[in-house]
Design a protein around this motif. Structure first.
Motif, PDB file in Angstrom:
ATOM      1  N   GLY A   1       0.820  -1.195   0.000  1.00  0.00           N
ATOM      2  CA  GLY A   1       0.000   0.000   0.000  1.00  0.00           C
ATOM      3  C   GLY A   1       0.855   1.246   0.000  1.00  0.00           C
ATOM      4  O   GLY A   1       2.019   1.234   0.416  1.00  0.00           O
ATOM      5  N   ALA A   2       0.265   2.353  -0.459  1.00  0.00           N
ATOM      6  CA  ALA A   2       1.006   3.601  -0.590  1.00  0.00           C
ATOM      7  C   ALA A   2       1.159   4.334   0.722  1.00  0.00           C
ATOM      8  O   ALA A   2       2.100   5.103   0.900  1.00  0.00           O
ATOM      9  N   ASP A   3       0.241   4.138   1.656  1.00  0.00           N
ATOM     10  CA  ASP A   3       0.341   4.792   2.956  1.00  0.00           C
ATOM     11  C   ASP A   3      -0.096   3.814   4.038  1.00  0.00           C
ATOM     12  O   ASP A   3      -0.472   2.671   3.760  1.00  0.00           O
TER      13      ASP A   3
ATOM     14  N   ARG B   1      -1.960   0.078   3.851  1.00  0.00           N
ATOM     15  CA  ARG B   1      -1.246  -1.105   4.334  1.00  0.00           C
ATOM     16  C   ARG B   1      -2.043  -1.826   5.423  1.00  0.00           C
ATOM     17  O   ARG B   1      -2.080  -3.065   5.454  1.00  0.00           O
ATOM     18  N   LEU B   2      -2.673  -1.065   6.311  1.00  0.00           N
ATOM     19  CA  LEU B   2      -3.515  -1.695   7.337  1.00  0.00           C
ATOM     20  C   LEU B   2      -4.725  -2.377   6.701  1.00  0.00           C
ATOM     21  O   LEU B   2      -5.070  -3.507   7.058  1.00  0.00           O
ATOM     22  N   ALA B   3      -5.364  -1.703   5.773  1.00  0.00           N
ATOM     23  CA  ALA B   3      -6.530  -2.283   5.116  1.00  0.00           C
ATOM     24  C   ALA B   3      -6.172  -3.587   4.418  1.00  0.00           C
ATOM     25  O   ALA B   3      -6.907  -4.582   4.500  1.00  0.00           O
ATOM     26  N   GLU B   4      -5.040  -3.595   3.740  1.00  0.00           N
ATOM     27  CA  GLU B   4      -4.610  -4.802   3.029  1.00  0.00           C
ATOM     28  C   GLU B   4      -4.265  -5.916   4.012  1.00  0.00           C
ATOM     29  O   GLU B   4      -4.557  -7.096   3.759  1.00  0.00           O
ATOM     30  N   ALA B   5      -3.648  -5.572   5.132  1.00  0.00           N
ATOM     31  CA  ALA B   5      -3.293  -6.583   6.126  1.00  0.00           C
ATOM     32  C   ALA B   5      -4.541  -7.267   6.676  1.00  0.00           C
ATOM     33  O   ALA B   5      -4.608  -8.507   6.755  1.00  0.00           O
ATOM     34  N   PHE B   6      -5.532  -6.495   7.051  1.00  0.00           N
ATOM     35  CA  PHE B   6      -6.775  -7.092   7.546  1.00  0.00           C
ATOM     36  C   PHE B   6      -7.453  -7.913   6.460  1.00  0.00           C
ATOM     37  O   PHE B   6      -7.887  -9.045   6.701  1.00  0.00           O
ATOM     38  N   ALA B   7      -7.540  -7.352   5.250  1.00  0.00           N
ATOM     39  CA  ALA B   7      -8.223  -8.059   4.167  1.00  0.00           C
ATOM     40  C   ALA B   7      -7.568  -9.404   3.885  1.00  0.00           C
ATOM     41  O   ALA B   7      -8.242 -10.422   3.682  1.00  0.00           O
TER      42      ALA B   7
END
Length: 213
Positions: free
Chosen positions: A76-78, A82-88
């Motif tokens: 992720g760019a910010d 990155r948090l959203a992708e980690a949870f997803a």
């Protein structure tokens, strides 16, 4: 399955703990962060959950330093992406509860992490405030990427805006007791008083009194 994710950077001088320079040198700040990360990974082993490191830097470094911990590169760019992708990614792999912490709270009580997972039996989300207006822990029992979009990261409004988003998306949530980040010299002195036996606190004391290289 319950997953505890740890967000981590490779301890490179000039790229971690820059707010501690001065009084620390970039090399000293990187060593302090390395110690903090190690203690965070160690404390994360004290519970009935699966650890995972979400890393930034060279995979080889993390593989060699933490050979028993599964690794996933942050994407992720910010920080929000990155948090959203980690949870997803964890929910896509079948996790039922996901809690994410940083690597700046090396004396974060494992009991607080346990409380977060227990609360997710009842609540959609949990959050533990940091003393700077952010949070040291956030947990979800379903994917809600909107919680991480357009958040004023690195400000004292992070927690307030995040809680507002939880309300807007009709999430039931619990605010857990807060804890402390290791971001500045005041934070170093706090951990020296709060957890004097921790490796990070002992290193901080040596660095601040000039007895460590």
């Amino acid at each position: 399955m319950s997953v505890l994710g740890i967000f981590a950077k490779q301890p490179q001088p000039g790229r971690v703990k820059t707010r501690l320079c001065p009084p620390l040198t970039p090399l000293q700040a990187a060593e302090l962060y390395r110690c903090s990360l190690q203690e965070t990974v160690d404390l994360a082993a004290r519970g009935a959950w699966t650890r995972m490191l979400f890393y930034r830097g060279e995979r080889r470094y993390f593989r060699n330093s933490f050979p028993d911990v599964p690794l996933t590169e942050q994407r992720g760019a910010d920080l929000g992406e990155r948090l959203a992708e980690a949870f997803a990614s964890r929910f896509a792999e079948g996790a039922r509860k996901v809690v994410i912490i940083g690597s700046d709270s090396p004396d974060l009580p494992p009991t607080l992490i346990g409380e977060a997972f227990a609360a997710l039996n009842q609540y959609d989300a949990v959050v533990a405030p940091a003393d700077d207006g952010g949070y040291v822990l956030i947990g979800l029992r379903r994917n809600v990427p909107e919680l991480f979009t357009d958040i004023p990261w690195s400000t004292d409004r992070v927690l307030a805006v995040t809680r507002q988003r939880m309300t807007e998306h009709r999430l039931s949530f619990l605010k857990l007791p807060g804890w402390y980040d290791l971001d500045d010299v005041a934070g170093l002195r706090q951990i020296m008083r709060r957890s004097p036996k921790s490796g990070t606190a002992r290193l901080a004391a040596r660095l601040l009194d000039g007895t460590a290289p």
